[in-house]
Design an enzyme around this catalytic site. Structure first.
Site, PDB file in Angstrom:
ATOM      1  N   SER A 142       0.852  -1.192   0.000  1.00 31.88           N
ATOM      2  CA  SER A 142       0.000   0.000   0.000  1.00 31.88           C
ATOM      3  C   SER A 142       0.884   1.236   0.000  1.00 31.88           C
ATOM      4  CB  SER A 142      -0.899   0.017   1.238  1.00 31.88           C
ATOM      5  OG  SER A 142      -1.559   1.261   1.386  1.00 31.88           O
ATOM      6  N   TYR A 155      -2.423  -0.471  10.123  1.00 29.12           N
ATOM      7  CA  TYR A 155      -2.529  -0.933   8.740  1.00 29.12           C
ATOM      8  C   TYR A 155      -1.234  -0.634   7.990  1.00 29.12           C
ATOM      9  CZ  TYR A 155      -3.772  -0.737   3.787  1.00 29.12           C
ATOM     10  OH  TYR A 155      -3.782  -0.893   2.419  1.00 29.12           O
TER      11      TYR A 155
END
Length: 266
Positions: A142, A155
C-alpha cells in the site's frame, strides 16, 4: 512472466482489486485459481469469468489459516497441473482511529490478515515456484506502507512489513527463475471498508479526488508482472507521494497528516 497459458493464484478474488486482477488475468489467457474468504462473491467472480470464456477455479480460504494455506498449492496443482504465479491481493484496513484508541483484538486481526497471511502464502508457494521454469510472486502492499497515514498506523505498519518482506524476497531470489514484485496502490475505488468491517467517514473533497478504478489497478499490476517490475505504483497519488517522500519524508508525512485530520475519530 507472460501470463498466457500460465497458472496463477489470485487472492482477494471475491471483490475489489483481487477480482479485477483475476478477471484481467483470464482475459490475458491465464488459468486462474481464485481465492477468497467469501464464497458468494468468489462464485460471482467465477461466473463473470466463465461468461467471458475464461478458465478459473475457486478456492474458499482464510489466509490466516496456515494449515489451509499450506494445502493450497497442492489443491491448485491438482486442478491445473502446475502453479506458475501468486498474486496476493487480500487485505484489510483498520478503523480510522488513533493508535491510542485501537484495541489489541483489532490490531491482531489486521496483522493476521495483512502480515501473517502474506507470509503464509509466500512460504507455501515459494518452493513450488522455484521448481518451475519461470515463476512470479506479486504482493500488494500500500502507499500507506511507505508513507505514514494517521488513523491507519497499524494498517500501514502491516503493509510496511509486506513491503520489506517482498523486497527481501526479491533479493533472495536473484539468480533463480522466480521474479518478485511489490505493488503500492494509492486510492482505489473498492469496498475494502466493508470487507474490513469498518466504517470510515468520507473526506470532504472525496468527490473531487481522482480515484483509480480496480480495473485500471489490475491492468497496471499485470503489466508490471509481465515486465518483471521490481515495484509498481498504482495511481497518480501513489506516484506523487513516492517521489515527495523520497525527497522530503517529513514534509510528505505532514501533508498527509493535514489532509487526514478531519477523518480521525475524536
Amino acid at each position: 512472466m507472460q501470463l498466457a497459458q500460465k497458472v496463477v493464484v489470485v487472492t482477494g478474488a471475491g471483490s475489489g482489486i483481487g477480482r479485477a486482477v483475476a478477471l484481467e488475468a483470464v482475459r490475458r489467457g491465464a488459468k486462474v485459481a481464485a481465492v477468497d474468504l467469501n464464497a458468494q462473491t468468489l462464485a460471482e467472480t467465477a461466473e463473470t469469468a466463465a461468461a467471458a470464456g475464461g478458465a478459473m477455479s475457486v478456492h474458499e480460504l482464510n489466509v490466516t489459516d496456515r494449515a489451509a494455506v499450506e494445502a493450497l498449492p497442492a489443491a491448485v496443482a491438482e486442478r491445473w497441473g502446475a502453479v506458475d504465479g501468486l498474486i496476493h491481493c487480500a487485505g484489510i484496513i483498520q478503523p480510522f482511529t488513533r493508535l491510542k484508541d485501537l484495541d489489541f483484538a483489532t490490531i491482531d486481526r489486521v496483522f493476521a490478515v495483512n502480515w501473517s497471511g502474506t507470509l503464509y502464502l509466500t512460504k507455501a508457494f515459494l518452493p513450488v515456484l522455484l521448481e518451475r521454469p519461470v515463476g512470479h510472486i506479486v504482493n500488494v502492499a500500500s502507499m500507506g506502507g511507505f508513507l505514514p497515514v494517521p488513523g491507519q498506523t497499524i494498517y500501514g505498519a502491516s503493509k510496511a512489513a509486506v513491503k520489506l518482506l517482498t523486497e527481501g524476497l526479491h533479493a533472495e531470489c536473484a539468480g533463480t527463475a522466480v521474479r518478485v514484485t511489490v505493488v503500492f496502490p494509492g486510492g482505489v475505488a473498492t469496498n475494502i471498508t466493508t470487507n474490513s468491517g469498518v466504517n470510515i467517514p468520507a473526506a470532504g473533497d472525496t468527490a473531487n479526488r481522482k480515484i483509480t478504478t480496480p480495473e485500471r489497478a489490475a491492468r497496471d499490476i499485470l503489466d508490471g508482472m509481465e515486465r518483471d517490475a521490481y515495484r509498481v505504483l498504482i495511481g497518480g497519488d501513489a506516484r506523487l507521494m513516492d517521489r515527495l517522500y523520497r525527497l522530503n519524508p517529513k514534509r510528505a508525512a505532514g501533508l498527509i497528516a493535514d489532509k487526514m485530520q478531519d477523518l480521525l475519530q475524536r
